[in-house]
Structure formats: structure tokens, C-alpha cells
Design an enzyme around this catalytic site. Structure first.
Site, PDB file in Angstrom:
ATOM      1  N   ASN A  92      -7.403   5.951  -1.699  1.00  0.00           N
ATOM      2  CA  ASN A  92      -6.030   4.959  -1.394  1.00  0.00           C
ATOM      3  C   ASN A  92      -6.339   3.991  -2.389  1.00  0.00           C
ATOM      4  OD1 ASN A  92      -4.251   3.121  -0.392  1.00  0.00           O
ATOM      5  ND2 ASN A  92      -4.745   3.921   1.768  1.00  0.00           N
ATOM      6  N   CYS A  98      -4.539  -3.157   3.067  1.00  0.00           N
ATOM      7  CA  CYS A  98      -4.649  -2.812   4.638  1.00  0.00           C
ATOM      8  C   CYS A  98      -5.545  -3.067   5.249  1.00  0.00           C
ATOM      9  CB  CYS A  98      -3.965  -1.367   4.424  1.00  0.00           C
ATOM     10  SG  CYS A  98      -3.195  -1.305   6.479  1.00  0.00           S
ATOM     11  N   GLU A 110       0.803  -1.235   0.311  1.00  0.00           N
ATOM     12  CA  GLU A 110       0.193   0.067  -0.059  1.00  0.00           C
ATOM     13  C   GLU A 110       0.872   1.243  -0.036  1.00  0.00           C
ATOM     14  OE1 GLU A 110      -3.488   1.829   2.976  1.00  0.00           O
ATOM     15  OE2 GLU A 110      -1.554   0.502   4.010  1.00  0.00           O
ATOM     16  N   ASN A 139       0.449  -0.682   5.273  1.00  0.00           N
ATOM     17  CA  ASN A 139       1.202  -0.120   6.143  1.00  0.00           C
ATOM     18  C   ASN A 139       0.577  -0.166   7.626  1.00  0.00           C
ATOM     19  OD1 ASN A 139       2.873   2.650   4.202  1.00  0.00           O
ATOM     20  ND2 ASN A 139       1.908   0.797   3.328  1.00  0.00           N
ATOM     21  N   GLU A 161      -6.264   8.729   8.000  1.00  0.00           N
ATOM     22  CA  GLU A 161      -6.895   8.297   6.317  1.00  0.00           C
ATOM     23  C   GLU A 161      -8.349   8.803   6.122  1.00  0.00           C
ATOM     24  OE1 GLU A 161      -5.957   4.442   4.977  1.00  0.00           O
ATOM     25  OE2 GLU A 161      -5.084   3.981   6.782  1.00  0.00           O
ATOM     26  N   LYS A 217      -9.530   1.788  -1.629  1.00  0.00           N
ATOM     27  CA  LYS A 217      -9.915   0.966  -0.501  1.00  0.00           C
ATOM     28  C   LYS A 217     -11.154   1.636   0.356  1.00  0.00           C
ATOM     29  CE  LYS A 217      -7.149   1.051   4.016  1.00  0.00           C
ATOM     30  NZ  LYS A 217      -5.948   1.650   4.630  1.00  0.00           N
TER      31      LYS A 217
END
Length: 308
Positions: free
Chosen positions: A106, A168, A46, A193, A142, A123
Site C-alpha cells: 500500500n 491511513c 490512499e 480510506n 489489508e 504503509k
């Protein structure tokens, strides 16, 4: 038999000062190592091009646009695509995407062996928070810098294999794997991550974080009879430690390859995708065994409702 050597290109830390070109050079070196081992499908982490910038709070979120890519491939990443085409290697990696109409995601892309982008995933399960949280040991913003993905969970028949992507935090949610499993997925690629310490629960350190990561991916693989490749960006990045623990999991939920370091490291394993058939035809034969008339709550309710 449908066999393919699949690789995971774990990456060590990317510091704020590192250029895209420097990072892509590292990615290319991992790709060359993968080619030497016969890898035909390579999975990167990611946000593979940058530091994990959601750890920083910016009052004006537009300050963070410098970490986003407005096209893919672009000038910095084109050499990676060119090398993959030369080597006949499909790959997937994650990056921060800024769309032409101003949306921030993302994102992960999937290519075929000719370096054509055949799939895009954004994501869906965004962790963290929107505003600065003084109670946390480190920020995880995020939800401030990204929008939830708008493409859903899709699969693509790529290089003879049914492939799907997640990113993730998606790996922790069983809905991710089941959505892909209901489309016959045979390979789920996941970049991540992950901080080595829980920002809201200091006692939850590296050992337990790695355990939860393994647990989620092994369960997802077994319960959907699919290979899962989870690949980390790891090490101390701008003073913040990210865990490694990249793994390849087979359709029985067994780990068949595991990273041993927190740096740039290649893991790989030969995957026989015909092995996905047994579980899909027996214990997890969805058509015979699923009872969707009893699953209505899953589709209409988000939070917990406790009966009075």
C-alpha cells in the site's frame, strides 16, 4: 518566510466498475481547481485510483492483482503527471503497488513541481486481518493483500519544505510522527480510506471515528511542530460507507481547513513553514529534552507485557 498554499483533494467514492481513466479525470479536475486557488502542493487519498478492495475476501489473493499498479506513472495516470508539470504543482497520492519481483504494498508517492517522483512510502501499520472473519460486520483484509512497508519513515526536502508521508492507519501511531519529527519534518501528508463504523464495535460510529482521526493528526502535528494534511476517500463505495473529514492542521495542532462534504472536494490553506521553528526550538526541542535512555522498551518490545 517560507509560505506555500497546500491543498487536500478529498475524493468521493470510487465504485468497483469505475475505470482508472475515469478516476484520473476526477483527480485532474481537482488539480485544476487547486491551481485556480494557487495551490503548490496537493494531497490525494490512499488508494486514490480504485475502490477500497480489501473489503472483499478472495481465496486466491492473486485475484486482487487487478487492483495493483506495476509501474508509476502508467498509461492511465500519465495525464495527471502531465497536468501537474504544466501547472507547476507538486502532489502525492496513494495506490496499490505490485513490484517487479512480486511484492504487494500500500504505497504513496511524492513528486516535485516538475512531476518527478522524489519519494516513495509504503504503509507500515497495516490494520485488519488475514483470513475471513465472520464476526465482523465488514471485512478489512489489508494484512491479506499487502505486506508491511519496507522503506521505513523518510523525509524529503521538496520545494523548499521537509516533507514526509504516512498512510491511513499510520496516523493513529505516535511513532509515525516522531520518526518523521526526528528528521525535522515540516509537512506530513496522509491519505486514508476509513469505514464510518468500527467493524468490531458497532457503537463506534461516524462521530467518534472522526474524533479519533482528528485527535491523532492534531496531536501528531503539535507534538512534532509540523503541518499535517489528512485527506480522505469518502462516501458510499460499493455499498460500504467511508467517512470524510479531510483536514489541514497547523504546527500548534489547530485545524485550519476542513472538508464539509463526502464527495470530491478541495480544501486548502496557506502554510507558513517558518512557524514550525518555534515548537522545534522550545517545548519540542528534542536534542535538549528527549531522554532516550528511558525509551528502550519502545524499540525492543511490540506487545504489552504486564508485570506479575
Amino acid at each position: 518566510m517560507r509560505k506555500m498554499i497546500v491543498g487536500g483533494a478529498q475524493m468521493g467514492p470510487i465504485q468497483q466498475a469505475d475505470s482508472r481513466e475515469t478516476v484520473v479525470a476526477r483527480m485532474m479536475e481537482l488539480m485544476r481547481k487547486a491551481h485556480a486557488e494557487g495551490v503548490k502542493m496537493l494531497v490525494y487519498p490512499e488508494l486514490a485510483l480504485t475502490t477500497f478492495f480489501p473489503r472483499w475476501y478472495a481465496e486466491d489473493r492473486a485475484e486482487m492483482d487487478r487492483w495493483f499498479e506495476s509501474e508509476m506513472p502508467n498509461g492511465a495516470t500519465q495525464p495527471l503527471f502531465d497536468l501537474a508539470r504544466e501547472m507547476g504543482m507538486a502532489f502525492t497520492f496513494g495506490f496499490a503497488e505490485l513490484t517487479p519481483d512480486g511484492h504487494h504494498f500500500n504505497t504513496s508517492i511524492l513528486t516535485d513541481a516538475q512531476a518527478n517522483i522524489v519519494g516513495t512510502y509504503r504503509k507500515i501499520h497495516l490494520p485488519g486481518h488475514v483470513e475471513f472473519d465472520p464476526e465482523r460486520t465488514h471485512q478489512h483484509l489489508e494484512k491479506r493483500y499487502f505486506e508491511p512497508g519496507d522503506l521505513g519513515f523518510n523525509v524529503w526536502r521538496n520545494e523548499g519544505v521537509v516533507m514526509g508521508m504516512a498512510i491511513c492507519n499510520d496516523r493513529r501511531w505516535p511513532e509515525t510522527y516522531r520518526e518523521l519529527g526526528l528528521q525535522g519534518v515540516e509537512l506530513v501528508t496522509i491519505g486514508y480510506n476509513t469505514p464510518s463504523v468500527n467493524s468490531q464495535k458497532g457503537a463506534e460510529g461516524l462521530r467518534q471515528r472522526l474524533f479519533h482521526s482528528d485527535l491523532s493528526m492534531q496531536a501528531g502535528a503539535y507534538q512534532n511542530s509540523t503541518y499535517v494534511v489528512g485527506v480522505a476517500k469518502a462516501g458510499t463505495e460499493d455499498g460500504h460507507h467511508l467517512m470524510g473529514g479531510s483536514i489541514i492542521v497547523d504546527p500548534d495542532g489547530e485545524v485550519i481547513a476542513r472538508a464539509e462534504t463526502e464527495g470530491d472536494e478541495l480544501i486548502f490553506a496557506e502554510c507558513d513553514f517558518d512557524r514550525c521553528t518555534f515548537g522545534k526550538a522550545t517545548v519540542f526541542d528534542f536534542a535538549r529534552h528527549r531522554r532516550i535512555e528511558h525509551y528502550q522498551r519502545i524499540g525492543r518490545q511490540t506487545g504489552v507485557i504486564v508485570p506479575v
